[in-house]
Write a protein that holds these residues in place. Sequence first.
Motif, PDB file in Angstrom:
ATOM      1  N   GLY A  36      38.516 -14.001 -31.492  1.00 58.23           N
ATOM      2  CA  GLY A  36      38.431 -12.943 -30.499  1.00 58.23           C
ATOM      3  C   GLY A  36      37.385 -13.296 -29.452  1.00 58.23           C
ATOM      4  O   GLY A  36      36.565 -14.197 -29.668  1.00 58.23           O
ATOM      5  N   ALA A  37      37.421 -12.582 -28.312  1.00 61.20           N
ATOM      6  CA  ALA A  37      36.510 -12.864 -27.204  1.00 61.20           C
ATOM      7  C   ALA A  37      35.043 -12.780 -27.653  1.00 61.20           C
ATOM      8  O   ALA A  37      34.242 -13.679 -27.376  1.00 61.20           O
ATOM      9  CB  ALA A  37      36.769 -11.893 -26.064  1.00 61.20           C
ATOM     10  N   GLU A  38      34.725 -11.708 -28.361  1.00 59.60           N
ATOM     11  CA  GLU A  38      33.319 -11.529 -28.743  1.00 59.60           C
ATOM     12  C   GLU A  38      32.877 -12.567 -29.752  1.00 59.60           C
ATOM     13  O   GLU A  38      31.749 -13.078 -29.680  1.00 59.60           O
ATOM     14  CB  GLU A  38      33.080 -10.125 -29.292  1.00 59.60           C
ATOM     15  N   GLU A  39      33.765 -12.871 -30.674  1.00 56.06           N
ATOM     16  CA  GLU A  39      33.416 -13.878 -31.676  1.00 56.06           C
ATOM     17  C   GLU A  39      33.210 -15.244 -31.011  1.00 56.06           C
ATOM     18  O   GLU A  39      32.304 -16.005 -31.387  1.00 56.06           O
ATOM     19  CB  GLU A  39      34.512 -13.962 -32.748  1.00 56.06           C
ATOM     20  N   ALA A  40      34.034 -15.557 -30.011  1.00 53.94           N
ATOM     21  CA  ALA A  40      33.898 -16.839 -29.307  1.00 53.94           C
ATOM     22  C   ALA A  40      32.534 -16.932 -28.623  1.00 53.94           C
ATOM     23  O   ALA A  40      31.848 -17.950 -28.706  1.00 53.94           O
ATOM     24  CB  ALA A  40      35.014 -17.001 -28.282  1.00 53.94           C
ATOM     25  N   MET A  41      32.126 -15.847 -27.975  1.00 53.38           N
ATOM     26  CA  MET A  41      30.838 -15.835 -27.275  1.00 53.38           C
ATOM     27  C   MET A  41      29.678 -15.936 -28.271  1.00 53.38           C
ATOM     28  O   MET A  41      28.695 -16.623 -28.015  1.00 53.38           O
ATOM     29  CB  MET A  41      30.684 -14.534 -26.472  1.00 53.38           C
ATOM     30  N   ARG A  42      29.845 -15.229 -29.391  1.00 53.65           N
ATOM     31  CA  ARG A  42      28.800 -15.253 -30.436  1.00 53.65           C
ATOM     32  C   ARG A  42      28.661 -16.662 -31.000  1.00 53.65           C
ATOM     33  O   ARG A  42      27.552 -17.178 -31.165  1.00 53.65           O
ATOM     34  CB  ARG A  42      29.170 -14.279 -31.554  1.00 53.65           C
ATOM     35  N   THR A  43      29.797 -17.287 -31.291  1.00 52.64           N
ATOM     36  CA  THR A  43      29.775 -18.636 -31.866  1.00 52.64           C
ATOM     37  C   THR A  43      29.139 -19.621 -30.878  1.00 52.64           C
ATOM     38  O   THR A  43      28.342 -20.484 -31.256  1.00 52.64           O
ATOM     39  CB  THR A  43      31.212 -19.099 -32.210  1.00 52.64           C
TER      40      THR A  43
END
Length: 306
Positions: A36-43
């Motif tokens: 997901g978008a947020e997970e990508a940014m977090r990673t």
Amino acid sequence: MDVPGGGGGRGAPWRKMSKEELENQYSPSRWVVRRGAEEAMRTYSQIGDEATKKARATGRSLLDMPYGDGEGEKMDIYFPEEVSEALPFLVFFHGGYWQSGSKDTSAFMVSPLTAQGVAVVIVAYDIAPKGTLDKMVDQVTRSVASVQKRYPGNRGIHLCGHSAGAHLAAMMLLANWTKLGVTPNLKGLFLVSGIYDLEPVMHTSENAPLLVTLEDARRNSPQWHLEMAPAQPADPGCRILVIVGQHDSPEFHRQSREFYQALRRRSWEASFEELRDVDHFEVLWNLTQKDYVLTQIILKTIFQES
Ligand SMILES: N[C@@H](CC(=O)c1ccccc1NC=O)C(=O)O
């Protein structure tokens, strides 16, 4: 003044897009495919953070070296094990739409490059709202001049930038080095998933902290300068690699392709590479890996020319 005749001109596809579509095209996190978008940014932040901690803990480095008097005008320099007067340098500008990101979480490529004998510099600049685009371009210019002044015996300086950082790196093609009293030994640019025409971004929510006007956008658009400004001689000693990820949005693909084409028209030695099966963020975090195709391209390019 008229708008550029190429992809940025009246017929540019983005001019026909709805506000929502433009917002979508210029939101890289909405185009990731594996999370997901947020997970990508977090990673992305997590990997940058870990890579920076590792680089600082394991190698030789000079942290927070000033390249100017401003509080934010600092750079971290990471060295290879082997001490040498004549090192090749890679200078990196992080992305984050000129309003997020930090040198303290952006040392992605430091370990694989220093292991092969490249000194890596990660540059901080004043992101918005503190900094304006003109200020950031000026700061980045002074950071490059400072590397040259500090290491006049370098075996070439390559610049690398990601996304908004690729824009800052590309602006170095227009820099007035004479004003700074030093001409950096620029050998190449690695421009990763960048933006080269800022006008469409001006119409998205990303412009809220930037407050870019049409004039600011053009003055700070390398695409616009290549198409509209009087021709400047290309530097035959400086190679430019324009890189985009397969899963970057169609507008990011268009920006990279058209910048590459404009460079070629102005006789720059440019090449274009679409990296298979990576999104806007994976391309960068893969640079923590020595075997990644882009890490290998960067190393090969640096050592071909140094
Ligand atoms: N708000 C953006 C974030 C973004 O574009 C970004 C984040 C980290 C590093 C680079 C980025 N893009 C351009 O500089 C997004 O939705 O993807």
